[in-house]
Structures are given as structure tokens and as C-alpha cells.
Design a protein around this motif. Structure first.
Motif, short mmCIF file in Angstrom:
data_model
loop_
_atom_site.label_atom_id
_atom_site.label_comp_id
_atom_site.label_asym_id
_atom_site.label_seq_id
_atom_site.Cartn_x
_atom_site.Cartn_y
_atom_site.Cartn_z
N PRO A 118 39.18 -13.86 3.53
CA PRO A 118 39.03 -12.60 2.78
C PRO A 118 40.29 -12.25 2.01
O PRO A 118 41.40 -12.53 2.45
CB PRO A 118 38.78 -11.57 3.89
N CYS A 119 40.09 -11.65 0.85
CA CYS A 119 41.22 -11.20 0.05
C CYS A 119 41.95 -10.10 0.82
O CYS A 119 41.34 -9.14 1.25
CB CYS A 119 40.71 -10.66 -1.29
N PRO A 120 43.27 -10.27 1.04
CA PRO A 120 43.99 -9.27 1.83
C PRO A 120 44.13 -7.93 1.11
O PRO A 120 44.20 -6.88 1.74
CB PRO A 120 45.35 -9.92 2.05
N ARG A 121 44.15 -7.96 -0.20
CA ARG A 121 44.37 -6.73 -0.98
C ARG A 121 43.18 -5.78 -0.86
O ARG A 121 43.35 -4.59 -0.63
CB ARG A 121 44.62 -7.13 -2.44
N CYS A 122 41.99 -6.29 -1.04
CA CYS A 122 40.81 -5.41 -1.06
C CYS A 122 39.98 -5.54 0.21
O CYS A 122 38.94 -4.91 0.34
CB CYS A 122 39.93 -5.73 -2.27
N LYS A 123 40.46 -6.34 1.16
CA LYS A 123 39.74 -6.58 2.42
C LYS A 123 38.30 -7.00 2.15
O LYS A 123 37.36 -6.49 2.76
CB LYS A 123 39.81 -5.35 3.30
N THR A 141 37.91 -3.15 -10.11
CA THR A 141 37.85 -4.53 -9.65
C THR A 141 39.22 -4.95 -9.12
O THR A 141 40.24 -4.74 -9.76
CB THR A 141 37.44 -5.44 -10.82
N CYS A 142 39.23 -5.54 -7.94
CA CYS A 142 40.49 -5.96 -7.31
C CYS A 142 41.20 -6.97 -8.22
O CYS A 142 40.62 -7.99 -8.60
CB CYS A 142 40.21 -6.59 -5.96
N PRO A 143 42.45 -6.67 -8.60
CA PRO A 143 43.14 -7.58 -9.52
C PRO A 143 43.55 -8.89 -8.85
O PRO A 143 43.77 -9.89 -9.53
CB PRO A 143 44.38 -6.78 -9.94
N GLU A 144 43.63 -8.88 -7.53
CA GLU A 144 44.10 -10.08 -6.85
C GLU A 144 43.01 -11.16 -6.77
O GLU A 144 43.25 -12.33 -7.05
CB GLU A 144 44.57 -9.74 -5.44
N CYS A 145 41.80 -10.74 -6.42
CA CYS A 145 40.72 -11.74 -6.29
C CYS A 145 39.75 -11.64 -7.46
O CYS A 145 38.79 -12.38 -7.54
CB CYS A 145 39.97 -11.53 -4.98
N ARG A 146 40.02 -10.71 -8.39
CA ARG A 146 39.15 -10.46 -9.54
C ARG A 146 37.71 -10.23 -9.10
O ARG A 146 36.76 -10.70 -9.72
CB ARG A 146 39.22 -11.60 -10.54
ZN ZN Z 1 40.52 -8.62 -3.63
#
Ligand code: ZN
Ligand code: ZN
Length: 377
Positions: free
Chosen positions: A196-201, A143-148
């Protein structure tokens, strides 16, 4: 046009329960839906009227004020501009409804468990025999830690799709029929990600290298699988992670060969040692031991040393060490050795049967040689 009583609009009693009110509204909304009544102004009025009535009566606070003060008590109620407006306002009731309709219903982002992972691990014979802890590195989605996992940039969230009002479906006219099709804007999920979350696109997951310590129980064998709960891929939409299966391959050993939890070592001895007995140095998992080969041992005889094999994982039981003894027959005898052996043979009167066999064998060979030389001439 005077405003109709909300209870009358929905066709329910003043004492109606929330469930009854909801049911009745759904029925009316479907009946007067503008897509089903194109160009029918009356239906549109009824549709909006029902929405306004429902908006007041579903809210206990507003309903109490309406009961006491009538329309005045809830001024500002309604004011829906369009069907889309109504759809987005009551998104859940419709998604609920369409979900119930079944086939072709809007898709949901349901929590799903992450996939299981498989990792092949080679371990040495010693590691398998004694057990060990091995660090492994595995790439896995988590799971992307930035956007959870929400897929939206931090501080924002998924927004209800305006096109379908969060339902995930739109009505599509096809001749006289109306069919529900997945919303082309949100792909049927009912929500869109504006930022959109930049970390996980906007996928909700990232791939990371993770280092894990794997405990190898003593006695594992090739093909054994170790299950590490929750160490597989991360789940989607809040679902639990999958498991990691570590599949073991045990390398061959120069000293021991393995048969299940038994170990086997083979030793060559001379025929004299076989006859007289001998002390041999035998390797075990815990170092060398001295093993007494008894007098009169035959070639190929196997001796069991209980408890000197491999442990059964998870059991208080251990295999055996098997010592196989092979007797070597000397090939090049000195004159003196031969003399002694002949003397020995002369003294060895106990086996007339063997002597007879040897005689027959020799005769047989002689006949065979004659036949083959006859064939050649
Ligand atoms: Zn994300
Ligand atoms: Zn949509």
C-alpha cells in the motif's frame, strides 16, 4: 492420448475470425468449468484443452506457426496447472463475460468524478459593490501525488487477485446451484494492493489545504453562487474533479440599505427645508454628491438617481440610488417661532379643507376625553 487439433477442440473452422474463436472458447470454458463439473475428469481435460487451444489461436503469431508446423510449432503451449491458473491467464475474457452476465457481476474501479464542494464566503458590502479578489483556503481530497491514485507504493502496482483471477467473483456452490459471489479477498475489484502507498494508506487520495483566489464580480448579492470548475474533490481512478461552489453572503452596510441592485439612503429634513428646498450631501458608492431637494417635497418622497446603484453582474446595467426624504415636525417651539407660525397660518388661507379637518379632529378628541372620564366616575 494423442493431441487433438486446436480448431477441432474449439469447434471452429481453420478460417475462423478472432471473434469466433473467442466466443467458442467462452462457451466451452463455461461448459467444462470444473466448478460446474465436480469430480468429472473428462470435463477437466476438456477445460484445459480448450484453454490451451485458445491460448494458441488467439495469438496470430502462434496461430501461424501452428498452422504451418502443427503442435511442434508451438511446443510449450498450454501447461496450465489449474482452473485458477487459467482464470488468471485469461482474466479479461472472463471478467468481460461475467460483466455481461449482469446482476452481481464483479465490481470495477471505474473512473468517477470527484464530489462538488460548497464554501460559504462572507464579503463586505464594499467588496460586493465594487468586486474583489478574495483568497480562500479549503480542505479537499485530491489524487495522491505519490501513487497518482493507484493506491500502491511507488514502483509497485495493483496486482491481479490470485483468488479470483482478476474476475472479482468466485463461483459458490449452493446445493445444485452455483452462484457468483464477490471475491472475498479483493472485495470484488479483481485486484489487490500488496504494497500500500504509505502517503494515502491505499485510498488513492489525500486531503490537502488549498488556497484559491476567488473573483467576486461587482454587484453580487447574498445567496449568489460562484462556480469554480474543477476545484472540487479530485476524481477517483482517473475521473475528473468536481466543482467548487462559493456561496456568497453580503454583510449589511451602515450607510446603504439594499433592494436588489438598488441602494437606498434616508435623510431627515425640517419642514422648512421641505417647503423651501435644500441641498443635501448624499453618499454614493463613489463618494458624496450634492443633491437638490426640490421645494415642496413631501415626507416619504423618494428620488431616483439612475445608475448610482449596484451593477448587475455580467450585464452592462446598473441599479439606482434611491433617496428617501423624511420631513421632521418640530416639537419644541420657542415663543417667537410659534408666533411666526401662527402668522403663517393666518396667511395660509388656501386650505379650508385642512382647517375643517383639524376642527373635526379637535372636537373628536374632546368628545373622546369626556367619554373616557365619564367611564371612570
Ligand atoms: Zn498514494
Ligand atoms: Zn479476488
Amino acid at each position: 492420448m494423442g493431441r487433438r487439433d486446436y480448431y477441432e477442440v474449439l469447434g471452429v473452422a481453420r478460417t475462423a475470425s478472432q471473434e469466433e474463436i473467442k466466443k467458442s472458447y467462452r462457451r466451452l470454458a463455461m461448459e467444462y468449468h470444473p466448478d460446474r463439473n465436480p469430480g468429472d475428469a473428462e470435463a477437466e481435460v476438456r477445460f484445459k484443452e480448450a484453454a490451451e487451444a485458445y491460448d494458441v489461436l488467439r495469438d496470430e503469431d502462434k496461430r501461424t506457426r501452428y498452422d504451418r508446423f502443427g503442435h511442434e510449432g508451438v511446443s510449450g503451449a498450454g501447461g496450465f496447472r489449474s482452473a485458477d491458473d487459467i482464470f488468471s491467464h485469461f482474466g479479461d475474457i472472463f471478467s468481460d463475460l461475467f460483466g455481461f452476465v449482469g446482476a452481481g457481476a464483479g465490481r470495477r474501479r471505474r473512473p468517477t468524478q470527484g464530489a462538488d464542494l460548497r464554501y460559504s464566503l462572507n464579503v463586505s458590502f464594499r467588496q460586493a459593490a465594487k468586486g474583489d479578489s478574495v483568497n480562500i483556503k479549503i480542505p479537499r481530497n485530491t489524487t495522491c501525488p505519490e501513487c497518482r491514485g493507484t493506491r500502491a507504493a511507488s514502483g509497485t502496482g495493483p496486482e491481479k487477485c490470485r483468488h479470483c483471477g482478476g474476475v472479482g467473483q468466485v463461483l459458490h456452490n449452493q446445493g445444485f446451484f452455483q452462484i457468483r459471489v464477490p471475491c472475498p479477498v479483493c472485495g470484488g475489484f479483481g485486484e489487490v494492493i500488496a504494497n500500500p502507498c504509505p502517503r494515502c494508506k491505499a485510498t488513492g487520495q489525500i486531503t490537502e489545504m488549498r488556497e484559491l483566489a476567488v473573483n467576486i464580480p461587482a454587484g453580487v448579492d447574498s445567496g449568489n453562487r460562484l462556480r469554480l470548475r474543477g476545484e472540487g474533490e479530485g476524481g477517483m481512478n482517473g475521473g475528473p474533479p468536481g466543482d467548487l461552489y462559493v456561496v456568497i453572503t453580503v454583510e449589511q452596510d451602515d450607510t446603504f440599505s439594499r433592494d436588489g441592485q438598488n441602494l437606498l439612503v434616508t435623510r431627515d429634513i425640517s419642514f422648512v427645508q421641505a417647503a423651501l428646498g435644500v441641498k443635501l450631501d448624499i453618499p454614493t458608492l463613489d463618494g458624496n454628491i450634492v443633491f437638490d431637494v426640490p421645494r415642496g417635497t413631501q415626507s416619504g418622497e423618494i428620488f431616483h438617481l439612475p445608475g448610482r446603484g449596484l451593477p448587475y453582474p455580467g450585464r452592462r446595467q446598473t441599479g439606482d440610488l434611491l433617496v428617501e426624504v423624511r420631513v421632521l415636525t418640530p416639537k419644541n417651539l420657542t415663543g417667537r417661532q410659534e408666533e411666526i407660525l401662527r402668522e403663517f397660518a393666518a396667511l395660509d388661507e388656501q386650505k379650508p379643507l385642512n382647517a375643517a379637518r383639524n376642527f373635526i379632529h379637535k372636537v373628536g378628541r374632546a368628545v373622546g376625553e369626556k367619554l373616557s372620564s365619564a367611564g371612570k366616575s
